[in-house]
Design a protein around this motif. Structure first.
Motif, PDB file in Angstrom:
ATOM      1  N   VAL A 171       0.875  -1.175   0.000  1.00  0.00           N
ATOM      2  CA  VAL A 171       0.000   0.000   0.000  1.00  0.00           C
ATOM      3  C   VAL A 171       0.908   1.220   0.000  1.00  0.00           C
ATOM      4  CG1 VAL A 171      -1.729   1.305   1.308  1.00  0.00           C
ATOM      5  CG2 VAL A 171      -1.800  -1.198   1.307  1.00  0.00           C
ATOM      6  N   GLN A 173       0.099   5.259   0.012  1.00  0.00           N
ATOM      7  CA  GLN A 173      -0.961   6.269  -0.059  1.00  0.00           C
ATOM      8  C   GLN A 173      -0.623   7.501   0.764  1.00  0.00           C
ATOM      9  OE1 GLN A 173      -3.386   6.200  -2.042  1.00  0.00           O
ATOM     10  NE2 GLN A 173      -3.692   4.042  -2.601  1.00  0.00           N
ATOM     11  N   GLN A 174      -1.380   8.563   0.502  1.00  0.00           N
ATOM     12  CA  GLN A 174      -1.182   9.824   1.230  1.00  0.00           C
ATOM     13  C   GLN A 174      -2.455  10.204   1.986  1.00  0.00           C
ATOM     14  OE1 GLN A 174       0.763  12.903  -1.022  1.00  0.00           O
ATOM     15  NE2 GLN A 174       1.624  11.396  -2.438  1.00  0.00           N
ATOM     16  N   TYR A 175      -2.261  10.879   3.102  1.00  0.00           N
ATOM     17  CA  TYR A 175      -3.367  11.205   4.007  1.00  0.00           C
ATOM     18  C   TYR A 175      -3.246  12.660   4.446  1.00  0.00           C
ATOM     19  CZ  TYR A 175      -3.243   6.134   4.072  1.00  0.00           C
ATOM     20  OH  TYR A 175      -3.216   4.811   3.679  1.00  0.00           O
ATOM     21  N   ARG A 284       2.468  10.319   4.252  1.00  0.00           N
ATOM     22  CA  ARG A 284       2.523   9.239   3.263  1.00  0.00           C
ATOM     23  C   ARG A 284       2.929   7.973   4.005  1.00  0.00           C
ATOM     24  NH1 ARG A 284       7.405   8.011  -0.861  1.00  0.00           N
ATOM     25  NH2 ARG A 284       6.644   5.995  -1.570  1.00  0.00           N
ATOM     26  N   LYS A 286       3.948   3.991   3.076  1.00  0.00           N
ATOM     27  CA  LYS A 286       4.131   2.849   2.179  1.00  0.00           C
ATOM     28  C   LYS A 286       4.415   1.653   3.070  1.00  0.00           C
ATOM     29  CE  LYS A 286       6.707   0.948  -1.671  1.00  0.00           C
ATOM     30  NZ  LYS A 286       7.780   1.099  -2.656  1.00  0.00           N
ATOM     31  N   ALA A 361      -3.974   2.351   6.261  1.00  0.00           N
ATOM     32  CA  ALA A 361      -3.130   1.582   5.339  1.00  0.00           C
ATOM     33  C   ALA A 361      -3.173   0.093   5.670  1.00  0.00           C
ATOM     34  CB  ALA A 361      -1.695   2.102   5.388  1.00  0.00           C
ATOM     35  N   GLU A 364      -6.345  -1.233   4.369  1.00  0.00           N
ATOM     36  CA  GLU A 364      -6.284  -1.360   2.909  1.00  0.00           C
ATOM     37  C   GLU A 364      -5.520  -2.630   2.513  1.00  0.00           C
ATOM     38  OE1 GLU A 364      -5.602   2.422   1.194  1.00  0.00           O
ATOM     39  OE2 GLU A 364      -5.423   1.654  -0.844  1.00  0.00           O
ATOM     40  N   ARG A 724     -12.156   4.539  -0.421  1.00  0.00           N
ATOM     41  CA  ARG A 724     -11.235   4.839   0.674  1.00  0.00           C
ATOM     42  C   ARG A 724     -11.158   6.352   0.851  1.00  0.00           C
ATOM     43  NH1 ARG A 724      -9.513   1.721   4.684  1.00  0.00           N
ATOM     44  NH2 ARG A 724      -9.489  -0.071   3.283  1.00  0.00           N
ATOM     45  N   ARG A 726      -9.259   9.322   2.492  1.00  0.00           N
ATOM     46  CA  ARG A 726      -7.949   9.517   3.122  1.00  0.00           C
ATOM     47  C   ARG A 726      -7.721  10.942   3.619  1.00  0.00           C
ATOM     48  NH1 ARG A 726      -6.896   6.596  -1.567  1.00  0.00           N
ATOM     49  NH2 ARG A 726      -6.720   4.357  -1.166  1.00  0.00           N
TER      50      ARG A 726
END
Ligand code: MOS
Length: 742
Positions: A171, A173-175, A284, A286, A361, A364, A724, A726
């Motif tokens: 995963v 992603q940014q939040y 972010r 990962k 995350a 996800e 999702r 975020r």
């Protein structure tokens, strides 16, 4: 209510809050409610530009207003010895050097303070103060400013970064989270009273009277004992009272200047830029796992806003180092300076923000793996050791919290495929998340005083900001001594009492409970010693053998011997018995790591026509060690969760980026969760005392009540609609927009 009725209620309150009657009848005094003779009123004048320099301040018109006594500006002020040079201002680490600079750092910065005979005079006169500014360019937009600030490694890497970069289950992603404001019900206020040249009394809203005392001793170069701070009732804090804000110094300066007691209470709009807020953030994450769900590695990057005059770091990545056994880990962070006031700790500081990204995350990843999010977590939580220090946890029952929470919410009803349960216009979904908090403890003192009639007073300087600290102290003293609760009075929130740390970071009860526990035991021992003068059987009595009642002391193994307190006090020629005890952490901190934790489970409905999220059920289970008072503890947990609902669904300190102005800064413009937004929140505890943390076994609770709330809700929303979310807050417009792209 008549006095007799009031007294009647007082005598009938063994189980409730020790301060309950005072609070509901209004007799308890909050900072602004003290009556001090000859007091006058102060009102702050705030800058109207977000950046620049004061060129002139015209006060003549304001001074003509009847009742105005004086007007403080950076050009007209009393001396503050701890701030009389640039160097000292820096060393003081006070933050905004109020009235000690002509620089403007943010819109709303106090530039003058009118002192008058009445609040109305002061308020009107303040509107007539005219300042002229040299305006400079400014930046208040976190989104664009964050691009200009580089991340820095936090220097605590684990394992190897490259080893997990290309795993199939990843995963990345940014939040984003908007700034939230504490907004305790009671607005911050101070009455400053110089009772002599170098003696100061402060009635002040804060979370730590000794901290306030120390700060002013330093700033005015006077001994700490010359300063007394009262914060006997505090109407909520959530972290906003953990440091001393500029307005408190302003009131002290004002009182010095006019030689009279000065009261300064912030207005609700001023509260949005004067007492901190949870900083807006970007993150972010990962992370990756092997096909069976063993977490392999994580990169957690975080930026939070700060002011241009102070560097505040919210500690967003800390929680990522705490919960899971990632063999490979890297965290990076940066602070982004803006022309806004300085943010500060707000309930579950850092962890609340960090966990939103981390637990979103992980959720996800669970869908990628087609694995139950509960199972994925249970597989990876580091239940044995602190993942950084490798010290064994003293106690850690997050797995049990998860098991219990899953049952409470009815997790079995959750469908693994999102967006499959629809009732009319409503999508239905389930989500969960976990949170942790380092269980800290600091040295605290408490005193116990017994009178001839067997009544006790238990004292500490610690403030009770609504958490139930005083009630918890009464519970402990009762449990140890056996003396009835209605004979145990609690005194706190006064710097003249035995010193204690600030109430914050979920360390209040975990610090002071040890001192109350020890003091109560020492009292028993002391009473046996005194009783032995009357009856020799008490000589050398073992602690377990000492039995106290409301009137007398006796021995468990010999019910025939008993000495009344009256006789005991008389024979020993005592007026009272007073014991003061200090309790502090020691070598156990080298052997063990300490944490509190909680699991949040949520069932939501999402309306496909309006985008409204309705939280149908929220269950929170916490491991806080021994629960001293279940009611107060449950109140803390559910109150925190309501704050979490606000953070998730509505709270946002809105700013006009073109003008640098806060635009929602009142309780109509700033949306937060009210009764209609919150279900009955079901709370439970693990109830296992931590044998190492302190004599009482209580680990502290305040923060873990909120920490997992936001991701639990966001994860439930994903389960409901298959999208999702975020970015917080998840407002209906965002849901509708997302649904329209589905
Ligand atoms: Mo709390 S942020 O520890 O008052």
């Amino acid at each position: 209510m008549g006095l007799l009725e009031l007294l009647n209620i007082r005598s009938k309150r063994p189980e409730g809050r020790v301060e309950g009657v005072e609070k509901v009848t209004g007799s308890g005094k909050y900072a602004a409610e003290y009556e001090v003779k000859n007091m006058c009123y102060a009102v702050l004048v705030n800058s109207t530009v977000p950046s620049g320099k004061i060129q002139s301040i015209l006060v003549d018109k304001a001074k003509e207003v009847e009742g105005v006594i004086d007007i403080i500006t950076h050009l007209h002020k009393p001396s503050v010895p701890g701030m009389d040079t640039e160097e000292k201002i820096k060393q003081s680490r006070f933050g905004l050097p109020i009235f000690h600079t002509d620089k403007i750092f943010f819109k709303g910065q106090p530039v003058a303070m009118v002192i008058a005979e009445t609040l109305e005079d002061a308020t009107f006169a303040a509107s007539l103060v005219e300042a002229e500014y040299q305006k400079d360019s400014f930046e208040v937009d976190f989104n664009s400013a964050k691009e200009k600030v580089a991340l820095k490694a936090e220097g605590k890497e684990r394992g190897n970064f490259d080893s997990w970069q290309n795993l199939p289950f990843t995963v990345d992603q940014q939040y984003n989270i908007k700034a939230d404001v504490h907004n305790p019900m009671e607005m911050h206020a101070t009455i400053a009273h110089w009772t002599g040249n170098d003696t100061l009394k402060l009635y002040d809203k804060n979370q730590g009277v000794n901290n306030v005392q120390r700060t002013f001793a330093r700033l005015f170069s006077i001994p700490e004992k010359n300063i007394q701070v009262f914060s006997e009732f505090v109407g909520g804090g959530f972290g906003s009272g953990l440091r001393i804000w500029p307005h408190v110094l302003a009131s002290v300066m004002g009182a010095k200047q006019v030689g009279r007691p000065v009261k300064l209470m912030l207005t609700r709009p001023q509260m949005f830029a004067a007492t901190g807020y949870r900083p807006a953030s970007w993150q972010r994450i990962k992370l990756a796992s092997d096909p069976s769900g063993n977490l392999s590695g994580i990169l957690h990057q975080a930026k939070n806003e700060t002011s241009v005059y102070e560097n505040f770091n919210d500690g967003i990545t800390r929680v990522t180092r705490l919960i899971y056994k990632f063999p490979n880990l890297k965290t990076e962070a940066a602070n982004v300076p803006l022309n806004l006031s300085t943010p500060t700790w707000m309930r579950g500081p850092g962890d609340c923000t960090g966990v939103f990204a981390l637990e979103s995350a992980i959720d996800e990843l669970s869908y990628q793996l087609k694995m139950d999010p509960v199972a994925l977590r249970l597989k990876n939580i580091s239940l044995q050791n602190h993942p950084d220090s490798n010290l064994p946890w003293s106690t850690h029952f997050l797995d049990e919290c998860i098991d219990k929470g899953a049952k409470m919410i009815g997790w079995n009803a959750r469908k693994a495929t999102p967006s499959t349960v629809i009732e009319g216009d409503w999508y239905i979904g389930y989500g969960m998340a976990v949170g942790m908090w380092n269980a800290g403890r600091a040295e605290a003192k408490a005193a116990i005083i017994m009178s001839k009639d067997g009544s006790l007073v238990v004292q500490t300087a610690m403030t009770d900001i609504g958490t139930g600290t005083g009630t918890g102290m009464q519970n402990i003293a009762h449990e140890i001594t056996g003396i009835s609760k209605n004979k145990i009075n609690i005194e706190l929130g006064n710097s003249a009492l035995p010193p204690a740390p600030s109430q914050g970071g979920s360390t209040g009860l975990s610090s002071v409970s040890g001192a109350v526990y020890d003091a109560s035991n020492q009292l028993k021992q002391k009473l046996a010693e005194y009783a032995s003068l009357v009856n020799g059987s008490f000589k050398g009595a073992a602690l377990e053998n000492i039995l106290l009642s409301d009137k007398s002391i006796s021995l468990k193994n010999n019910s025939t011997v008993s000495v009344s307190y009256e006789e005991l006090f008389e024979k020993n020629n005592l007026a009272e018995i007073r014991l003061e005890v200090a309790s502090k952490p020691g070598s156990e901190r080298e052997k063990f790591a300490f944490c509190s934790s909680a699991a949040h489970f949520c069932k939501v409905r999402v309306n496909k026509r309006t985008g409204k999220v309705k939280i149908e059920k929220l269950a929170v289970v916490a491991d806080g060690g021994k629960i001293i008072n279940s009611q107060a503890a449950a109140n803390q947990m559910s109150g925190a969760a309501v704050g979490g609902i606000g953070m998730t669904l509505m709270e946002e300190n809105q700013i006009d980026a073109k003008l640098g102005t806060l635009i929602g800064n009142d309780l109509a413009g700033y949306h937060f969760a009210v009764n209609a937004d919150a279900p009955i929140i079901e709370v439970d505890f693990i109830h296992k005392p931590d044998p190492n943390i302190n004599p009482s076994g209580a680990k502290g609770l305040g923060e873990v009540g909120i920490i997992g709330t936001a991701p639990a809700i966001a994860n439930a929303i994903y389960n409901a609609i298959g999208i999702r979310m975020r970015d917080l807050p998840i407002t209906p417009d965002k849901i509708l927009m997302a649904l329209s792209h589905k």
